[in-house]
Design an enzyme around this catalytic site. Structure first.
Site, PDB file in Angstrom:
ATOM      1  N   SER A  25      -9.092 -21.327   1.385  1.00 15.31           N
ATOM      2  CA  SER A  25      -8.072 -21.096   0.357  1.00 15.31           C
ATOM      3  C   SER A  25      -6.707 -21.701   0.670  1.00 15.31           C
ATOM      4  O   SER A  25      -5.782 -21.571  -0.142  1.00 15.31           O
ATOM      5  CB  SER A  25      -7.912 -19.594   0.103  1.00 15.31           C
ATOM      6  N   LYS A  59      -5.361 -23.716  -2.138  1.00 12.31           N
ATOM      7  CA  LYS A  59      -4.538 -23.213  -3.244  1.00 12.31           C
ATOM      8  C   LYS A  59      -3.069 -23.594  -3.097  1.00 12.31           C
ATOM      9  O   LYS A  59      -2.313 -23.527  -4.080  1.00 12.31           O
ATOM     10  CB  LYS A  59      -4.690 -21.698  -3.352  1.00 12.31           C
ATOM     11  N   SER A  87      -4.595 -14.957  -3.290  1.00 10.67           N
ATOM     12  CA  SER A  87      -5.721 -15.885  -3.166  1.00 10.67           C
ATOM     13  C   SER A  87      -6.814 -15.606  -4.201  1.00 10.67           C
ATOM     14  O   SER A  87      -8.004 -15.676  -3.892  1.00 10.67           O
ATOM     15  CB  SER A  87      -6.301 -15.831  -1.748  1.00 10.67           C
TER      16      SER A  87
END
Length: 368
Positions: free
Chosen positions: A142, A145, A199
């Site tokens: 993640s 992101k 997240s």
């Protein structure tokens, strides 16, 4: 005439004496035998309740219902208990990360970090304070992101536009869950907030899917941006980080952190401690995945966490420590809380250094 009575009397006395003697010899043995028989009878009568108690206990130990115990003979109940199968529990070893498979954890470092990849850089002077396998190319989970948020923020799209979670946003890569149900509607700004702070995978995917030109155009823009920033080790295939094909190196991620820290919106949303969103009658409470943002000992300007099994525990941050603005990158950390512990080790180490000693270790580049 008088002699015969004496003889009869003598014989009678003789017989009586013999009988008395035989009784004295026989009776003790008879009494002993009677006592022995009595003891056997007592033992026999005492043993019967003991067997009955054993039969009663057996069904309870085997967790047999009382009704079943009454229907079955005691002997069968005990046999059923003894024959009950033992279920074997199969051991499933944890899936190894790419870094573990490459042997990166075997590389030593002066702080005994649990992350196989680490990089600490002074943001202003670009001095490398700590380097460990910083050129290794690994899945970044993640941390993806962070680029997703940067692209959305710089696209200047309306943050108050309503976006809806669709079936296309449901994770089919890892099968992860989400509290944002299909049909949930949030503003683009709220989606971005949840993606960077908590997240949220469906929120991140929706941001990419609703980008002008669609999801593929968004992923292309992610890779174009990486190339423009000189992130030559980096490749993106989707906006969430669920795919292990999203890969980068610590060197590249340090560049991304530096650029993203210059974006006020990304900086603010990534360090937000918590956020609430209304979904019909429900109010969903989201928290930051990095607990250090609530720690008063830390002054964090930007952060992002990540995890999939192929990537291990990951963390990137911009933080001020001992008067120095630092960029920290930790990849493939072994253990749920080890990435946080590694950050704490670095903070204490920097605070204890006079001027910040440099410790550059050998690094390895892994393609794959």
């Amino acid at each position: 005439m008088h002699h015969r009575p004496r003889t009869a009397l003598a014989r009678l006395l003789q017989v009586s004496a013999i009988f008395a003697l035989s009784s004295a010899l026989v009776l003790p043995g008879a009494h002993a035998a009677e006592k022995k028989v009595a003891k056997k009878q007592q033992a026999s009568s005492a043993s019967k309740p003991a067997r009955a108690a054993k039969v009663v206990k057996a069904p309870r130990a085997a967790k047999v219902s009382k009704a079943a115990a009454r229907k079955q003979p005691a002997g069968r109940a005990v046999a059923a208990s003894a024959a009950a199968p033992v279920r074997a529990v199969a051991y499933a070893p944890a899936r190894q990360s790419f870094g573990q498979l490459a042997g990166l954890h075997a590389v030593p470092d002066p702080l005994d970090l649990k992350s196989s990849v680490a990089l600490v850089v002074d943001q202003e002077t670009h001095e490398v304070l700590l380097s460990k396998n910083d050129h290794a190319v690994l899945p970044i989970a993640s941390l993806t992101k962070l680029m997703t948020g940067l692209i959305i923020s710089q696209a200047r799209l309306p943050m108050d536009e309503m976006l809806t979670i669709t079936q296309d946003d449901v994770d089919t890569e890892k099968g992860s869950s989400s509290r944002l149900r299909v049909g949930a509607t949030l503003t683009r700004g709220e989606m971005l907030h949840l993606a960077l702070m908590s997240s949220e995978n469906r929120a991140a995917h929706a941001l990419g899917r609703t980008y002008p030109g669609g999801l593929q155009a968004f992923v292309t823009q992610m890779n174009v941006k990486a190339k423009l920033l000189g992130m030559t080790d980096t490749k993106y295939v989707e906006p969430t980080g669920l795919s292990s094909r999203n890969q980068s190196s610590a060197r590249d991620l340090a560049v991304l952190v530096n650029v993203a820290h210059g974006d006020p919106l990304v900086r603010e949303l990534s360090t937000s401690p918590s956020y609430e969103v209304a979904q019909g009658p429900r109010t969903l409470q989201y928290n930051n995945t990095n607990r250090l943002v609530k720690n008063p000992a830390w002054e964090i300007g930007l952060q992002k966490t990540g995890y999939i099994s192929e990537a291990g525990q990951c963390l990137v941050m911009q933080a001020e420590v001992a008067g120095r603005k630092l960029i920290m990158v930790f990849l493939d950390s072994a253990g749920k809380f080890s990435r946080i512990a590694d950050a704490e080790r670095v903070r204490h180490w920097v605070e204890n250094q006079a001027g910040g000693a440099t410790a550059i270790l050998a690094s390895h580049k892994i393609k794959g």
